[in-house]
Scaffold this motif. Structure first.
Motif, PDB file in Angstrom:
ATOM      1  N   ALA A  35     -43.152  94.402 -35.611  1.00 49.27           N
ATOM      2  CA  ALA A  35     -42.653  93.010 -34.738  1.00 49.27           C
ATOM      3  C   ALA A  35     -42.923  92.032 -34.481  1.00 49.27           C
ATOM      4  O   ALA A  35     -44.165  91.615 -35.236  1.00 49.27           O
ATOM      5  CB  ALA A  35     -42.057  94.242 -33.073  1.00 49.27           C
ATOM      6  N   TRP A  36     -42.246  91.454 -33.927  1.00 46.78           N
ATOM      7  CA  TRP A  36     -42.950  89.602 -33.756  1.00 46.78           C
ATOM      8  C   TRP A  36     -43.487  89.640 -34.902  1.00 46.78           C
ATOM      9  O   TRP A  36     -43.972  88.457 -34.922  1.00 46.78           O
ATOM     10  CB  TRP A  36     -43.903  89.950 -32.372  1.00 46.78           C
ATOM     11  CG  TRP A  36     -43.421  90.952 -31.605  1.00 46.78           C
ATOM     12  CD1 TRP A  36     -43.815  91.756 -30.804  1.00 46.78           C
ATOM     13  CD2 TRP A  36     -42.248  90.177 -30.809  1.00 46.78           C
ATOM     14  NE1 TRP A  36     -43.489  92.113 -29.254  1.00 46.78           N
ATOM     15  CE2 TRP A  36     -42.116  91.225 -29.282  1.00 46.78           C
ATOM     16  CE3 TRP A  36     -41.907  88.960 -30.355  1.00 46.78           C
ATOM     17  CZ2 TRP A  36     -41.436  91.000 -28.618  1.00 46.78           C
ATOM     18  CZ3 TRP A  36     -40.543  89.200 -29.654  1.00 46.78           C
ATOM     19  CH2 TRP A  36     -40.661  90.494 -27.858  1.00 46.78           C
ATOM     20  N   TYR A  37     -42.234  89.360 -35.909  1.00 48.61           N
ATOM     21  CA  TYR A  37     -42.193  88.410 -37.263  1.00 48.61           C
ATOM     22  C   TYR A  37     -43.466  88.845 -38.051  1.00 48.61           C
ATOM     23  O   TYR A  37     -44.152  87.488 -38.627  1.00 48.61           O
ATOM     24  CB  TYR A  37     -42.279  86.916 -36.750  1.00 48.61           C
ATOM     25  CG  TYR A  37     -41.147  87.146 -36.089  1.00 48.61           C
ATOM     26  CD1 TYR A  37     -39.481  87.629 -36.039  1.00 48.61           C
ATOM     27  CD2 TYR A  37     -41.361  85.992 -34.614  1.00 48.61           C
ATOM     28  CE1 TYR A  37     -39.021  87.932 -35.170  1.00 48.61           C
ATOM     29  CE2 TYR A  37     -40.245  86.645 -33.705  1.00 48.61           C
ATOM     30  CZ  TYR A  37     -38.856  87.150 -33.779  1.00 48.61           C
ATOM     31  OH  TYR A  37     -38.119  87.408 -32.547  1.00 48.61           O
ATOM     32  N   GLY A  81     -51.195  90.656 -17.568  1.00 53.30           N
ATOM     33  CA  GLY A  81     -52.370  89.878 -18.244  1.00 53.30           C
ATOM     34  C   GLY A  81     -51.363  89.510 -19.037  1.00 53.30           C
ATOM     35  O   GLY A  81     -51.878  87.895 -19.804  1.00 53.30           O
ATOM     36  N   HIS A  82     -50.399  90.302 -19.928  1.00 56.40           N
ATOM     37  CA  HIS A  82     -49.437  89.514 -20.777  1.00 56.40           C
ATOM     38  C   HIS A  82     -48.568  88.512 -20.893  1.00 56.40           C
ATOM     39  O   HIS A  82     -48.496  88.149 -21.728  1.00 56.40           O
ATOM     40  CB  HIS A  82     -48.757  91.281 -21.319  1.00 56.40           C
ATOM     41  CG  HIS A  82     -47.538  90.547 -22.655  1.00 56.40           C
ATOM     42  ND1 HIS A  82     -48.469  90.118 -24.007  1.00 56.40           N
ATOM     43  CD2 HIS A  82     -46.518  91.102 -23.131  1.00 56.40           C
ATOM     44  CE1 HIS A  82     -47.576  90.402 -24.960  1.00 56.40           C
ATOM     45  NE2 HIS A  82     -46.107  90.754 -24.470  1.00 56.40           N
ATOM     46  N   ILE A  83     -48.848  88.624 -19.818  1.00 56.71           N
ATOM     47  CA  ILE A  83     -47.234  87.465 -19.206  1.00 56.71           C
ATOM     48  C   ILE A  83     -47.912  86.386 -18.230  1.00 56.71           C
ATOM     49  O   ILE A  83     -47.268  85.527 -17.654  1.00 56.71           O
ATOM     50  CB  ILE A  83     -46.642  87.465 -18.234  1.00 56.71           C
ATOM     51  CG1 ILE A  83     -46.205  88.945 -17.102  1.00 56.71           C
ATOM     52  CG2 ILE A  83     -45.277  88.925 -19.733  1.00 56.71           C
ATOM     53  CD1 ILE A  83     -45.132  88.965 -16.949  1.00 56.71           C
ATOM     54  N   LYS A 183     -35.441  91.812 -24.189  1.00 55.28           N
ATOM     55  CA  LYS A 183     -34.506  90.912 -25.291  1.00 55.28           C
ATOM     56  C   LYS A 183     -35.933  90.470 -26.093  1.00 55.28           C
ATOM     57  O   LYS A 183     -36.342  89.769 -25.748  1.00 55.28           O
ATOM     58  CB  LYS A 183     -33.747  89.846 -24.773  1.00 55.28           C
ATOM     59  CG  LYS A 183     -32.355  89.595 -25.760  1.00 55.28           C
ATOM     60  CD  LYS A 183     -31.428  89.152 -24.931  1.00 55.28           C
ATOM     61  CE  LYS A 183     -30.355  88.163 -26.338  1.00 55.28           C
ATOM     62  NZ  LYS A 183     -29.795  88.777 -27.010  1.00 55.28           N
ATOM     63  N   GLU A 184     -35.531  90.843 -27.445  1.00 51.95           N
ATOM     64  CA  GLU A 184     -36.561  89.926 -28.279  1.00 51.95           C
ATOM     65  C   GLU A 184     -36.466  88.269 -28.391  1.00 51.95           C
ATOM     66  O   GLU A 184     -37.225  88.022 -28.009  1.00 51.95           O
ATOM     67  CB  GLU A 184     -36.434  90.548 -29.754  1.00 51.95           C
ATOM     68  CG  GLU A 184     -37.036  89.387 -30.785  1.00 51.95           C
ATOM     69  CD  GLU A 184     -36.481  89.907 -32.347  1.00 51.95           C
ATOM     70  OE1 GLU A 184     -35.147  90.214 -32.993  1.00 51.95           O
ATOM     71  OE2 GLU A 184     -36.926  89.550 -33.548  1.00 51.95           O
ATOM     72  N   LYS A 185     -35.541  88.001 -27.846  1.00 47.82           N
ATOM     73  CA  LYS A 185     -35.690  86.337 -28.546  1.00 47.82           C
ATOM     74  C   LYS A 185     -34.528  86.329 -27.396  1.00 47.82           C
ATOM     75  O   LYS A 185     -33.593  85.598 -26.653  1.00 47.82           O
ATOM     76  CB  LYS A 185     -34.743  85.634 -29.339  1.00 47.82           C
ATOM     77  CG  LYS A 185     -35.441  85.965 -30.546  1.00 47.82           C
ATOM     78  CD  LYS A 185     -34.818  85.409 -31.383  1.00 47.82           C
ATOM     79  CE  LYS A 185     -34.956  85.866 -32.818  1.00 47.82           C
ATOM     80  NZ  LYS A 185     -34.712  85.496 -34.607  1.00 47.82           N
ATOM     81  N   ASP A 186     -34.780  85.487 -25.952  1.00 48.04           N
ATOM     82  CA  ASP A 186     -34.768  85.495 -24.293  1.00 48.04           C
ATOM     83  C   ASP A 186     -35.440  84.404 -23.721  1.00 48.04           C
ATOM     84  O   ASP A 186     -35.234  84.248 -23.226  1.00 48.04           O
ATOM     85  CB  ASP A 186     -35.942  86.797 -23.719  1.00 48.04           C
ATOM     86  CG  ASP A 186     -36.867  86.856 -23.500  1.00 48.04           C
ATOM     87  OD1 ASP A 186     -37.867  86.364 -24.334  1.00 48.04           O
ATOM     88  OD2 ASP A 186     -37.769  87.230 -23.019  1.00 48.04           O
ATOM     89  N   ALA A 187     -35.972  83.410 -24.803  1.00 45.96           N
ATOM     90  CA  ALA A 187     -36.179  82.122 -24.410  1.00 45.96           C
ATOM     91  C   ALA A 187     -37.945  82.245 -22.894  1.00 45.96           C
ATOM     92  O   ALA A 187     -38.045  81.725 -22.490  1.00 45.96           O
ATOM     93  CB  ALA A 187     -35.356  80.663 -22.918  1.00 45.96           C
ATOM     94  N   GLY A 188     -38.980  83.112 -23.622  1.00 48.16           N
ATOM     95  CA  GLY A 188     -39.824  83.266 -23.085  1.00 48.16           C
ATOM     96  C   GLY A 188     -39.150  83.948 -21.195  1.00 48.16           C
ATOM     97  O   GLY A 188     -40.291  83.924 -21.016  1.00 48.16           O
ATOM     98  N   LYS A 189     -38.448  84.172 -20.795  1.00 42.84           N
ATOM     99  CA  LYS A 189     -37.760  84.938 -19.880  1.00 42.84           C
ATOM    100  C   LYS A 189     -38.840  86.245 -18.815  1.00 42.84           C
ATOM    101  O   LYS A 189     -39.112  86.254 -17.946  1.00 42.84           O
ATOM    102  CB  LYS A 189     -35.975  84.867 -19.005  1.00 42.84           C
ATOM    103  CG  LYS A 189     -35.770  84.152 -19.333  1.00 42.84           C
ATOM    104  CD  LYS A 189     -33.614  83.906 -18.955  1.00 42.84           C
ATOM    105  CE  LYS A 189     -33.052  83.021 -18.961  1.00 42.84           C
ATOM    106  NZ  LYS A 189     -31.667  83.004 -20.312  1.00 42.84           N
TER     107      LYS A 189
END
Ligand SMILES: N[C@@H](CC(=O)c1ccccc1NC=O)C(=O)O
Length: 248
Positions: A35-37, A81-83, A183-189
């Protein structure tokens, strides 16, 4: 080997010889899930001048370097710590390794372009203070999840209210068979991550999220004892090996 576990006025009987491994296998080739390209992980012998760390190449031992990413290449457990801007290590926050757990299977609902696991769905499977961990298996549960390429697939995710409800139920450890609860692409929310950790309002530093598990279809929904093990990485996340034991 059998164990009788007493916990909060309940007794659970488990058979330690019947471990149900719900981790993905991490391998250094294209069969590995991604995942994550990212590209595939690498597991390759150390090469130093004439030396090749491989018995079949003349070395006394097999001696591999491993290059992988815990978030993108397999089963991993992360702490808040991930965020966060400040550093928090999962190794410092996960200090107990056995929990009561409920395995729940949910078919995400189609909402617009998205597939969403809703609060309403989780409410029908989980009550307040029932268990410490939830293992979420998404349906359909196809075996190809063990090597799936997730990048740009807009995988199913947990709605914010669903993650909040899990927290309100007292769930400390959330495990899911997707690359992220969000969501994969959530603009960092990162709405579900934040709702589950109650971050930044009342951050639950001892709560963890484990992603990219695989729960074989032969494992029935129900109550289990979970052994959640990580490697001792000083990092926000570590590869992990969650094991379930059926309770009697
Ligand atoms: N969805 C985020 C990115 C994200 O969540 C993420 C990116 C790289 C590695 C892990 C991520 N999230 C894992 O839970 C975003 O669109 O900015």
């Amino acid at each position: 080997m059998k164990a009788e576990i007493k916990h909060k006025n309940k007794t659970y009987n488990i058979d330690l010889s019947k471990a149900l491994d719900i981790s993905l296998v991490l391998r250094g080739d294209e069969k590995n899930p991604v995942a994550w390209y990212l590209n595939a992980p690498k597991i390759q012998p150390v090469v130093d001048g004439d030396f090749i760390g491989k018995v079949t190449s003349g070395s006394s031992t097999n001696f591999n370097n491993i290059q992988f990413n815990p978030h993108g290449h397999g089963t991993h457990t992360e702490c808040v710590g991930h965020i966060t801007r400040e550093f928090h290590s999962v190794n410092e926050t996960l200090k107990n390794f056995f929990f009561t757990a409920k395995v729940i299977s949910i078919e995400p609902e189609k909402i617009g372009e998205d597939m969403v696991i809703t609060e309403h769905q989780i409410r029908s499977w989980l009550k307040v203070d029932e268990v410490e961990a939830v293992v979420l298996r998404t349906l359909p549960n196809y075996i190809e999840k063990r090597s799936k390429k997730y990048s740009h697939t807009n995988w199913p995710y947990l709605e914010e209210a669903a993650a909040r409800y899990l927290r309100e139920c007292g769930i400390k450890h959330l495990l899911i068979d997707l690359p992220s609860v969000d969501k994969e692409k959530d603009a960092g929310k990162l709405l579900a991550h934040k709702a589950f950790w109650d971050h930044p309002k009342n951050t639950r530093f001892d709560a963890t999220i484990t992603e990219l598990i695989y729960v074989a279809s032969k494992i029935e929904d129900g109550i289990y004892i979970l052994n959640l093990q990580i490697a001792s990485f000083e990092n926000d996340a570590s590869p992990s090996k969650p094991i379930l034991y059926k309770t009697e």
